[in-house]
Design a protein around this motif. Sequence first.
Motif, PDB file in Angstrom:
ATOM      1  N   GLY A 129       0.613  -1.357  -0.051  1.00  0.00           N
ATOM      2  CA  GLY A 129       0.045   0.071   0.037  1.00  0.00           C
ATOM      3  C   GLY A 129       0.914   1.255   0.059  1.00  0.00           C
ATOM      4  N   VAL A 130       1.858   1.176   0.710  1.00  0.00           N
ATOM      5  CA  VAL A 130       2.739   2.447   0.711  1.00  0.00           C
ATOM      6  C   VAL A 130       3.310   2.602  -0.484  1.00  0.00           C
ATOM      7  CG1 VAL A 130       4.846   3.266   1.804  1.00  0.00           C
ATOM      8  CG2 VAL A 130       3.272   2.076   3.353  1.00  0.00           C
ATOM      9  N   ILE A 131       4.020   1.679  -1.208  1.00  0.00           N
ATOM     10  CA  ILE A 131       4.479   2.030  -2.460  1.00  0.00           C
ATOM     11  C   ILE A 131       3.457   2.285  -3.659  1.00  0.00           C
ATOM     12  CG2 ILE A 131       5.907   0.776  -4.490  1.00  0.00           C
ATOM     13  CD1 ILE A 131       7.550   1.346  -1.711  1.00  0.00           C
ATOM     14  N   GLY A 132       2.322   1.704  -3.614  1.00  0.00           N
ATOM     15  CA  GLY A 132       1.180   2.083  -4.365  1.00  0.00           C
ATOM     16  C   GLY A 132       0.863   3.748  -4.280  1.00  0.00           C
ATOM     17  N   ARG A 133       0.560   4.138  -2.973  1.00  0.00           N
ATOM     18  CA  ARG A 133       0.520   5.432  -2.609  1.00  0.00           C
ATOM     19  C   ARG A 133       1.612   6.479  -3.296  1.00  0.00           C
ATOM     20  NH1 ARG A 133      -1.901   2.838   1.409  1.00  0.00           N
ATOM     21  NH2 ARG A 133      -0.080   3.153   2.989  1.00  0.00           N
ATOM     22  N   ILE A 134       2.710   6.068  -3.214  1.00  0.00           N
ATOM     23  CA  ILE A 134       3.972   6.773  -3.796  1.00  0.00           C
ATOM     24  C   ILE A 134       3.885   6.677  -5.090  1.00  0.00           C
ATOM     25  CG2 ILE A 134       6.430   6.702  -4.269  1.00  0.00           C
ATOM     26  CD1 ILE A 134       6.679   5.416  -1.528  1.00  0.00           C
ATOM     27  N   GLY A 135       3.278   5.903  -5.908  1.00  0.00           N
ATOM     28  CA  GLY A 135       2.753   5.939  -7.394  1.00  0.00           C
ATOM     29  C   GLY A 135       1.715   7.093  -7.632  1.00  0.00           C
ATOM     30  N   GLU A 136       0.779   6.885  -6.830  1.00  0.00           N
ATOM     31  CA  GLU A 136      -0.383   7.944  -6.824  1.00  0.00           C
ATOM     32  C   GLU A 136       0.013   9.329  -6.848  1.00  0.00           C
ATOM     33  OE1 GLU A 136      -3.560   7.006  -4.155  1.00  0.00           O
ATOM     34  OE2 GLU A 136      -3.923   5.045  -5.137  1.00  0.00           O
ATOM     35  N   SER A 137       0.904   9.510  -5.754  1.00  0.00           N
ATOM     36  CA  SER A 137       1.538  11.131  -5.457  1.00  0.00           C
ATOM     37  C   SER A 137       2.215  11.384  -6.765  1.00  0.00           C
ATOM     38  CB  SER A 137       2.256  10.848  -4.295  1.00  0.00           C
ATOM     39  OG  SER A 137       1.399  10.440  -3.131  1.00  0.00           O
ATOM     40  N   MET A 138       2.997  10.574  -7.450  1.00  0.00           N
ATOM     41  CA  MET A 138       3.734  10.791  -8.613  1.00  0.00           C
ATOM     42  C   MET A 138       2.960  11.461  -9.619  1.00  0.00           C
ATOM     43  SD  MET A 138       7.131  10.822  -8.414  1.00  0.00           S
ATOM     44  CE  MET A 138       7.770  10.599  -9.826  1.00  0.00           C
TER      45      MET A 138
END
Length: 140
Positions: free
Chosen positions: A19-28
């Motif tokens: 989930g953490v890594i997925g949210r980093i992608g969303e932020s990008m």
Amino acid sequence: MSKRVEVEITVPNQTKYLGVIGRIGESMAYSLKSYNGNRRELAYHLNLVLTEALANAICHANNCDPDKDVKVSISASDQDLIIQVFDQGKGFDIEALAKLKAQAGDEGGRGIQIIFKLMDRVRYIQNDDRNVLEMTKYLN
């Protein structure tokens, strides 16, 4: 954005970090100033491909080995966004796996097909110390 912006993170070989890594992608996706497309859709797609790629690296490539880790690199420019997921496994033939069709009762087997569907270019490079799944999305 005239130059390439890059974020790198190394996480322990545990699915609790998906989930953490997925949210980093969303932020990008939301930080891309020159992107004219649907940001919400791009954010969802990036979260999904990152989650699938990371889960594959952790569970399949690294065999859930707690002594291994997974490195993720996300870089973006005005033209493209490149995601790299580095594993410590034996490697695999991504083209052959992408051609397999998941059956209705299968619990898995769709991640690579999803990644190929949502990204513009996908390749898997095998190296001696780490392999890398590289996924590119062209932005304009």
